[in-house]
Design a protein around this motif. Structure first.
Motif, PDB file in Angstrom:
ATOM      1  N   LYS A 429       0.796  -1.239   0.000  1.00  0.00           N
ATOM      2  CA  LYS A 429       0.000   0.000   0.000  1.00  0.00           C
ATOM      3  C   LYS A 429       0.823   1.282   0.000  1.00  0.00           C
ATOM      4  O   LYS A 429       0.279   2.360  -0.232  1.00  0.00           O
ATOM      5  CB  LYS A 429      -0.925   0.017   1.224  1.00  0.00           C
ATOM      6  CG  LYS A 429      -1.986  -1.064   1.211  1.00  0.00           C
ATOM      7  CD  LYS A 429      -2.900  -0.936   2.418  1.00  0.00           C
ATOM      8  CE  LYS A 429      -3.980  -2.006   2.404  1.00  0.00           C
ATOM      9  NZ  LYS A 429      -4.885  -1.886   3.575  1.00  0.00           N
ATOM     10  N   PHE A 430       2.121   1.195   0.263  1.00  0.00           N
ATOM     11  CA  PHE A 430       2.902   2.417   0.459  1.00  0.00           C
ATOM     12  C   PHE A 430       4.069   2.591  -0.507  1.00  0.00           C
ATOM     13  O   PHE A 430       4.889   3.474  -0.311  1.00  0.00           O
ATOM     14  CB  PHE A 430       3.427   2.476   1.899  1.00  0.00           C
ATOM     15  CG  PHE A 430       2.343   2.654   2.928  1.00  0.00           C
ATOM     16  CD1 PHE A 430       1.849   3.924   3.230  1.00  0.00           C
ATOM     17  CD2 PHE A 430       1.796   1.558   3.578  1.00  0.00           C
ATOM     18  CE1 PHE A 430       0.847   4.087   4.173  1.00  0.00           C
ATOM     19  CE2 PHE A 430       0.796   1.719   4.521  1.00  0.00           C
ATOM     20  CZ  PHE A 430       0.315   2.985   4.819  1.00  0.00           C
ATOM     21  N   CYS A 431       4.142   1.762  -1.551  1.00  0.00           N
ATOM     22  CA  CYS A 431       5.276   1.888  -2.480  1.00  0.00           C
ATOM     23  C   CYS A 431       5.085   3.124  -3.362  1.00  0.00           C
ATOM     24  O   CYS A 431       4.114   3.216  -4.122  1.00  0.00           O
ATOM     25  CB  CYS A 431       5.394   0.644  -3.361  1.00  0.00           C
ATOM     26  SG  CYS A 431       6.772   0.764  -4.526  1.00  0.00           S
ATOM     27  N   PRO A 432       5.997   4.099  -3.305  1.00  0.00           N
ATOM     28  CA  PRO A 432       5.831   5.329  -4.098  1.00  0.00           C
ATOM     29  C   PRO A 432       5.926   5.089  -5.599  1.00  0.00           C
ATOM     30  O   PRO A 432       5.382   5.869  -6.388  1.00  0.00           O
ATOM     31  CB  PRO A 432       6.965   6.221  -3.603  1.00  0.00           C
ATOM     32  CG  PRO A 432       7.981   5.284  -3.079  1.00  0.00           C
ATOM     33  CD  PRO A 432       7.221   4.130  -2.494  1.00  0.00           C
ATOM     34  N   MET A 433       6.611   4.011  -6.016  1.00  0.00           N
ATOM     35  CA  MET A 433       6.765   3.784  -7.444  1.00  0.00           C
ATOM     36  C   MET A 433       5.501   3.216  -8.095  1.00  0.00           C
ATOM     37  O   MET A 433       5.463   3.001  -9.300  1.00  0.00           O
ATOM     38  CB  MET A 433       7.983   2.893  -7.717  1.00  0.00           C
ATOM     39  CG  MET A 433       9.289   3.627  -7.484  1.00  0.00           C
ATOM     40  SD  MET A 433      10.745   2.876  -8.243  1.00  0.00           S
ATOM     41  CE  MET A 433      10.857   1.350  -7.333  1.00  0.00           C
ATOM     42  N   GLN A 434       4.471   2.959  -7.279  1.00  0.00           N
ATOM     43  CA  GLN A 434       3.181   2.592  -7.847  1.00  0.00           C
ATOM     44  C   GLN A 434       2.444   3.815  -8.393  1.00  0.00           C
ATOM     45  O   GLN A 434       1.421   3.690  -9.070  1.00  0.00           O
ATOM     46  CB  GLN A 434       2.309   1.894  -6.790  1.00  0.00           C
ATOM     47  CG  GLN A 434       2.817   0.518  -6.393  1.00  0.00           C
ATOM     48  CD  GLN A 434       1.988  -0.110  -5.284  1.00  0.00           C
ATOM     49  OE1 GLN A 434       1.051   0.494  -4.789  1.00  0.00           O
ATOM     50  NE2 GLN A 434       2.342  -1.329  -4.906  1.00  0.00           N
ATOM     51  N   THR A 435       2.979   4.986  -8.093  1.00  0.00           N
ATOM     52  CA  THR A 435       2.375   6.226  -8.592  1.00  0.00           C
ATOM     53  C   THR A 435       2.829   6.427 -10.034  1.00  0.00           C
ATOM     54  O   THR A 435       3.874   7.013 -10.301  1.00  0.00           O
ATOM     55  CB  THR A 435       2.809   7.421  -7.732  1.00  0.00           C
ATOM     56  OG1 THR A 435       2.530   7.143  -6.366  1.00  0.00           O
ATOM     57  CG2 THR A 435       2.077   8.688  -8.154  1.00  0.00           C
TER      58      THR A 435
END
Length: 457
Positions: A429-435
């Motif tokens: 839920k918190f991986c920035p590269m999913q943005t």
């Protein structure tokens, strides 16, 4: 690879790569190096001819894959192995060689001082090695007189040096730069003389009150090296053994002598690289590299570390890799690895692995800093794989794929996690590269910012 290449050269008085380069000949070894380095073959020839690059390739080491060491090429890494009277044996050293090559060693030095028949150990290592092998002949010279330094003669040194050349050793550390007049200069040092070879010769000179026999018989060594194309690795016997001793009068006096010996070897078309410190604070590393280039006419510089602090026994592969990366950035041609066991004991296989990977990182970082063509390509490819959560591709591109996979799989071992868009650090839920921001969204945002007159940057 080299059997046919060297057959036509045998029997000539000088078979060195420098000799052919100065005659305008591009040897097969030079062609091969050019392909490996992605450089023009004529540039390789020119660099070898002027002494700024060496191709260590003894004519008796025919299973060697030729490589080069020089400022015009990628920064290289050497791994030290070697049996001692207290530990190790022939098979263990061959296993260390194989491991060193696996993890990217460009050359390997056999520093054996005991633990078996030194000739058998060396022969087995050369036979198994596709990379250049270096040695320090003074160690076996001392063994030949049963450890009694005072009994050594110039003939003892020359006999061992020629034996190593005949066996196929590609470069030899020759401690010819330490002179009897240099010895009083170590009086104010904390750690005195820390070079094993340098210490042996210093004790010999102190006992006999005579000049260093490797210096007085340097011409004899040149004649041996010409016959087999052995490269000099001029040893820095007075290298600093702690940061306190760095860049002192003793070190710099020997460096000046090494420059004179370099030019003497070049008069006979014999290849040379020059060994360097040691332990050097970060603010003195650039000075040391520049000083070596000045004194030694830009002969390739080959440094041990340098360690930038002395307070981390057990972690000296880190303290030294910091200095090694800086030295490579400033123009050092080859870095000699340091393992976590430095100052503590004989390294085992895992120590060799850790030391080599630390130094492959340092050398690669130096190549990026020096803007070598293509140096960053692998970094960029790995970064793309990381952004796309292509875990297997990340592992493949790593300097140590097995270790990268091992660390990932400690927490997420199942195959399903090799395609997961997260790791155990941030979780799902918190991986920035999913943005993922697509081009259309950015275009609309730019229009909005322009309309609202939001300052850019």
């Amino acid at each position: 690879m080299r059997i046919e290449w060297v057959a036509k050269r045998r029997g000539q008085s000088n078979v060195s790569q420098m000799h052919y380069a100065r005659q305008g000949v591009i040897t097969e070894e030079m062609h091969h190096v050019a392909q490996r380095e992605n450089l023009p073959a004529d540039l390789i020839r020119e660099e070898v001819a002027r002494g700024r690059m060496i191709i260590p390739a003894n004519i008796n080491h025919t299973n060697l894959e030729p490589m080069c060491i020089g400022i015009a090429s990628k920064c290289k890494v050497n791994a030290n192995i070697g049996a001692s009277p207290n530990s190790s044996n022939l098979q263990e050293e061959v296993d260390k060689l194989i491991l060193s090559v696996k993890y990217g060693a460009d050359t390997v030095m056999d520093l054996s001082t005991g633990g078996g028949n030194l000739d058998e150990i060396r022969t087995a290592i050369i036979k198994a090695s596709s990379v250049p092998i270096g040695t320090v002949p003074v160690y076996q010279a001392l063994e030949s007189v049963h450890g009694t330094i005072e009994n050594l003669t110039a003939d003892d040194f020359l006999h061992v040096i020629e034996k190593h050349a005949q066996q196929g050793v590609d470069y030899q550390t020759i401690h010819a730069g330490i002179l009897i007049e240099h010895l009083p200069l170590v009086r104010n040092r904390i750690t005195g003389i820390v070079s094993r070879g340098g210490g042996i010769l210093a004790r010999w000179m102190l006992h006999h009150h005579k000049q260093n026999p490797l210096y007085t018989h340097f011409q004899d060594i040149i004649e041996i090296f010409k016959k087999y194309d052995v490269s000099f690795s001029l040893g820095d016997s007075l290298r600093p053994g702690c940061t306190h001793d760095a860049s002192d009068e003793a070190q710099l006096a020997e460096l000046k002598t090494l420059g004179k010996l370099t030019r003497k070897a070049w008069e006979h078309d014999v290849q040379v690289m020059v060994e360097g410190p040691g332990h050097v604070p970060m603010d003195q590393i650039e000075f040391n590299v520049r000083k070596q280039m000045e004194e030694c006419s830009e002969a390739p510089f080959y440094v041990l570390g340098p360690l930038v602090t002395d307070i981390a026994p057990g972690y000296d592969h880190i303290t030294s890799a910091i200095g090694a990366a800086m030295a490579g950035w400033y123009g050092t041609a080859m870095l000699c690895y340091v393992t976590p066991k430095e100052h503590l004991g004989l390294p085992n296989a895992e120590d060799v692995r850790n030391g080599l990977i630390a130094y492959k990182i340092a050398a690669h970082a130096a190549d990026i800093a020096r803007h070598r063509p293509g140096a960053r390509d692998r970094d960029d490819e790995l970064s793309r794989a990381r952004y796309n959560f292509d875990w297997n591709r990340q592992f493949e591109l790593s300097l140590d794929p097995e270790r990268a996979k091992e660390y990932h799989d400690e927490t997420l071992p199942a195959d399903i996690y090799k395609t997961a868009e997260f790791c155990s650090m941030c979780g799902p839920k918190f991986c920035p590269m999913q943005t993922k921001v697509d081009a259309d969204a950015l275009t609309e945002l730019e229009k909005f910012l322009a309309k609202e007159k939001v300052p850019q940057g």
